[in-house]
Scaffold this motif. Sequence first.
Motif, PDB file in Angstrom:
ATOM      1  N   MET A   1      55.780  32.375  42.291  1.00 29.81           N
ATOM      2  CA  MET A   1      55.328  32.583  43.648  1.00 29.81           C
ATOM      3  C   MET A   1      55.734  33.957  44.161  1.00 29.81           C
ATOM      4  N   ARG A   2      56.928  34.411  43.784  1.00 26.26           N
ATOM      5  CA  ARG A   2      57.403  35.715  44.240  1.00 26.26           C
ATOM      6  C   ARG A   2      56.483  36.832  43.758  1.00 26.26           C
ATOM      7  N   GLY A   3      55.932  36.697  42.533  1.00 29.94           N
ATOM      8  CA  GLY A   3      55.016  37.698  42.005  1.00 29.94           C
ATOM      9  C   GLY A   3      53.780  37.837  42.863  1.00 29.94           C
ATOM     10  N   MET A   4      53.256  36.714  43.345  1.00 29.31           N
ATOM     11  CA  MET A   4      52.082  36.754  44.210  1.00 29.31           C
ATOM     12  C   MET A   4      52.425  37.424  45.532  1.00 29.31           C
ATOM     13  N   GLU A   5      53.576  37.093  46.083  1.00 29.65           N
ATOM     14  CA  GLU A   5      53.987  37.708  47.345  1.00 29.65           C
ATOM     15  C   GLU A   5      54.154  39.212  47.194  1.00 29.65           C
ATOM     16  N   ASP A   6      54.718  39.658  46.072  1.00 28.89           N
ATOM     17  CA  ASP A   6      54.861  41.094  45.823  1.00 28.89           C
ATOM     18  C   ASP A   6      53.499  41.768  45.756  1.00 28.89           C
ATOM     19  N   ALA A   7      52.552  41.143  45.055  1.00 28.76           N
ATOM     20  CA  ALA A   7      51.205  41.707  44.942  1.00 28.76           C
ATOM     21  C   ALA A   7      50.543  41.791  46.312  1.00 28.76           C
ATOM     22  N   ILE A   8      50.745  40.762  47.104  1.00 27.97           N
ATOM     23  CA  ILE A   8      50.157  40.751  48.440  1.00 27.97           C
ATOM     24  C   ILE A   8      50.726  41.882  49.278  1.00 27.97           C
ATOM     25  N   GLN A   9      52.034  42.043  49.252  1.00 27.55           N
ATOM     26  CA  GLN A   9      52.685  43.051  50.091  1.00 27.55           C
ATOM     27  C   GLN A   9      52.428  44.479  49.627  1.00 27.55           C
ATOM     28  N   GLN A  10      52.198  44.686  48.326  1.00 30.41           N
ATOM     29  CA  GLN A  10      52.058  46.038  47.805  1.00 30.41           C
ATOM     30  C   GLN A  10      50.606  46.463  47.617  1.00 30.41           C
ATOM     31  N   ALA A  11      49.835  45.704  46.896  1.00 29.11           N
ATOM     32  CA  ALA A  11      48.501  46.144  46.509  1.00 29.11           C
ATOM     33  C   ALA A  11      47.415  45.801  47.516  1.00 29.11           C
ATOM     34  N   LEU A  12      47.458  44.621  48.073  1.00 30.04           N
ATOM     35  CA  LEU A  12      46.340  44.180  48.900  1.00 30.04           C
ATOM     36  C   LEU A  12      46.147  44.976  50.186  1.00 30.04           C
ATOM     37  N   PRO A  13      47.207  45.394  50.881  1.00 23.91           N
ATOM     38  CA  PRO A  13      46.946  46.218  52.069  1.00 23.91           C
ATOM     39  C   PRO A  13      46.188  47.504  51.726  1.00 23.91           C
ATOM     40  N   GLU A  14      46.536  48.140  50.622  1.00 20.79           N
ATOM     41  CA  GLU A  14      45.835  49.370  50.226  1.00 20.79           C
ATOM     42  C   GLU A  14      44.392  49.085  49.841  1.00 20.79           C
ATOM     43  N   ARG A  15      44.180  47.971  49.142  1.00 22.56           N
ATOM     44  CA  ARG A  15      42.804  47.610  48.785  1.00 22.56           C
ATOM     45  C   ARG A  15      41.985  47.323  50.043  1.00 22.56           C
ATOM     46  N   SER A  16      42.605  46.705  51.041  1.00 20.15           N
ATOM     47  CA  SER A  16      41.906  46.425  52.293  1.00 20.15           C
ATOM     48  C   SER A  16      41.579  47.715  53.043  1.00 20.15           C
ATOM     49  N   ARG A  17      42.502  48.666  53.009  1.00 20.27           N
ATOM     50  CA  ARG A  17      42.294  49.930  53.726  1.00 20.27           C
ATOM     51  C   ARG A  17      41.259  50.820  53.039  1.00 20.27           C
ATOM     52  N   ALA A  18      40.930  50.533  51.779  1.00 20.84           N
ATOM     53  CA  ALA A  18      39.912  51.301  51.063  1.00 20.84           C
ATOM     54  C   ALA A  18      38.503  50.841  51.435  1.00 20.84           C
ATOM     55  N   VAL A  19      38.394  49.722  52.128  1.00 22.47           N
ATOM     56  CA  VAL A  19      37.098  49.182  52.566  1.00 22.47           C
ATOM     57  C   VAL A  19      36.452  50.185  53.519  1.00 22.47           C
ATOM     58  N   LEU A  20      35.125  50.282  53.447  1.00 18.80           N
ATOM     59  CA  LEU A  20      34.391  51.180  54.326  1.00 18.80           C
ATOM     60  C   LEU A  20      34.028  50.496  55.634  1.00 18.80           C
ATOM     61  N   ASP A  21      34.186  51.223  56.717  1.00 20.24           N
ATOM     62  CA  ASP A  21      33.750  50.742  58.027  1.00 20.24           C
ATOM     63  C   ASP A  21      32.226  50.623  57.957  1.00 20.24           C
ATOM     64  N   PRO A  22      31.662  49.464  58.281  1.00 23.28           N
ATOM     65  CA  PRO A  22      30.210  49.279  58.137  1.00 23.28           C
ATOM     66  C   PRO A  22      29.388  50.199  59.037  1.00 23.28           C
ATOM     67  N   ARG A  23      29.932  50.666  60.131  1.00 28.70           N
ATOM     68  CA  ARG A  23      29.173  51.530  61.040  1.00 28.70           C
ATOM     69  C   ARG A  23      29.298  53.006  60.657  1.00 28.70           C
ATOM     70  N   THR A  24      30.514  53.462  60.339  1.00 24.72           N
ATOM     71  CA  THR A  24      30.729  54.887  60.076  1.00 24.72           C
ATOM     72  C   THR A  24      30.625  55.265  58.604  1.00 24.72           C
ATOM     73  N   GLY A  25      30.852  54.289  57.712  1.00 31.41           N
ATOM     74  CA  GLY A  25      30.844  54.581  56.295  1.00 31.41           C
ATOM     75  C   GLY A  25      32.133  55.207  55.801  1.00 31.41           C
ATOM     76  N   LEU A  26      33.109  55.354  56.684  1.00 25.68           N
ATOM     77  CA  LEU A  26      34.399  55.936  56.313  1.00 25.68           C
ATOM     78  C   LEU A  26      35.366  54.847  55.868  1.00 25.68           C
ATOM     79  N   ALA A  27      36.266  55.206  54.948  1.00 22.11           N
ATOM     80  CA  ALA A  27      37.304  54.267  54.530  1.00 22.11           C
ATOM     81  C   ALA A  27      38.194  53.959  55.728  1.00 22.11           C
ATOM     82  N   LEU A  28      38.597  52.707  55.853  1.00 19.71           N
ATOM     83  CA  LEU A  28      39.451  52.310  56.971  1.00 19.71           C
ATOM     84  C   LEU A  28      40.731  53.132  57.009  1.00 19.71           C
TER      85      LEU A  28
END
Length: 83
Positions: A1-28
């Motif tokens: 379980m700790r491995g999943m929590e580490d992945a969530i805290q480290q990788a997923l926020p960056e992956r979420s911030r790489a998403v493009l804003d649907p209106r501007t087309g810019l990365a969040l």
Amino acid sequence: MRGMEDAIQQALPERSRAVLDPRTGLALASAGVRANVSPAGDGVAVSLVIGYPMASDDLPALREAVAAAIAPLPLAGFEVVPR
């Protein structure tokens, strides 16, 4: 379980911030958006903290893009909050 929590805290926020804003087309990330990601049930909850107005009709596309970015983990919760 700790491995999943580490992945969530480290990788997923960056992956979420790489998403493009649907209106501007810019990365969040380039717009200064903060992504808070936490375990929620069998998946994760994502809270995006933004410093600019977002049209409510852009939210479904943004939610889908965030869900794709964090796959294969399911998106169990999603919100966009102003800074």
